[in-house]
Write a protein that holds these residues in place. Structure first.
Motif, PDB file in Angstrom:
ATOM      1  N   GLY A   1       0.795  -1.225   0.000  1.00 14.93           N
ATOM      2  CA  GLY A   1       0.000   0.000   0.000  1.00 14.93           C
ATOM      3  C   GLY A   1       0.821   1.264   0.000  1.00 14.93           C
TER       4      GLY A   1
ATOM      5  N   THR B   1      -6.024   1.773  -3.864  1.00 19.17           N
ATOM      6  CA  THR B   1      -6.818   1.005  -2.903  1.00 19.17           C
ATOM      7  C   THR B   1      -7.051  -0.418  -3.401  1.00 19.17           C
ATOM      8  OG1 THR B   1      -7.905   3.034  -2.171  1.00 19.17           O
ATOM      9  CG2 THR B   1      -9.011   0.960  -1.650  1.00 19.17           C
TER      10      THR B   1
ATOM     11  N   THR C   1      -3.825  -2.422  -3.058  1.00 18.27           N
ATOM     12  CA  THR C   1      -3.559  -2.742  -1.655  1.00 18.27           C
ATOM     13  C   THR C   1      -4.501  -3.818  -1.134  1.00 18.27           C
ATOM     14  OG1 THR C   1      -2.782  -0.478  -1.308  1.00 18.27           O
ATOM     15  CG2 THR C   1      -3.357  -1.740   0.650  1.00 18.27           C
TER      16      THR C   1
END
Length: 109
Positions: free
Chosen positions: A27, A66, A69
């Motif tokens: 991330g 996002t 991740t």
């Protein structure tokens, strides 16, 4: 060599720690790369051609970071399942979380 089971690995004992650790490992570079590094590069490319970046691009980049991740965390969680660990030991020993079936020495040992 000792007989090991998938339950013995810390990855199997603490699967959520593995998933969270992987989410941070993936991330941080995903968000930095997609939100800090990429926009100025894209803006320079766009400036060369006389246009402006669309306002929705930042939202799309946040969504992409996002997704990257979350996918990495999900894969880490699945990889921590005992059956997956056993399968990995059998078919992909170089990806196994331990050396139960591998004779490859680890550096520094």
């Amino acid at each position: 060599m000792a007989d090991h089971s998938a339950i013995d690995t810390t990855q199997a004992k603490y699967p959520w720690k593995t998933a969270v650790r992987t989410a941070f490992q993936v991330g941080i570079p995903a968000f930095v790369g997609l939100l800090v590094i990429l926009p100025p590069i894209l803006q320079d490319v766009v400036n060369t051609f006389g246009h402006q970046l669309p306002a929705a691009l930042t939202a799309w980049l946040v969504g992409a970071a996002t997704t990257i991740t979350a996918t990495s965390a999900l894969l880490a969680r699945v990889s921590a399942m005992p059956k997956v660990i056993d399968w990995t030991r059998k078919f992909l020993p170089f990806l196994a979380p331990d050396r139960a079936k591998s004779n490859t020495p680890i550096a520094g040992e």
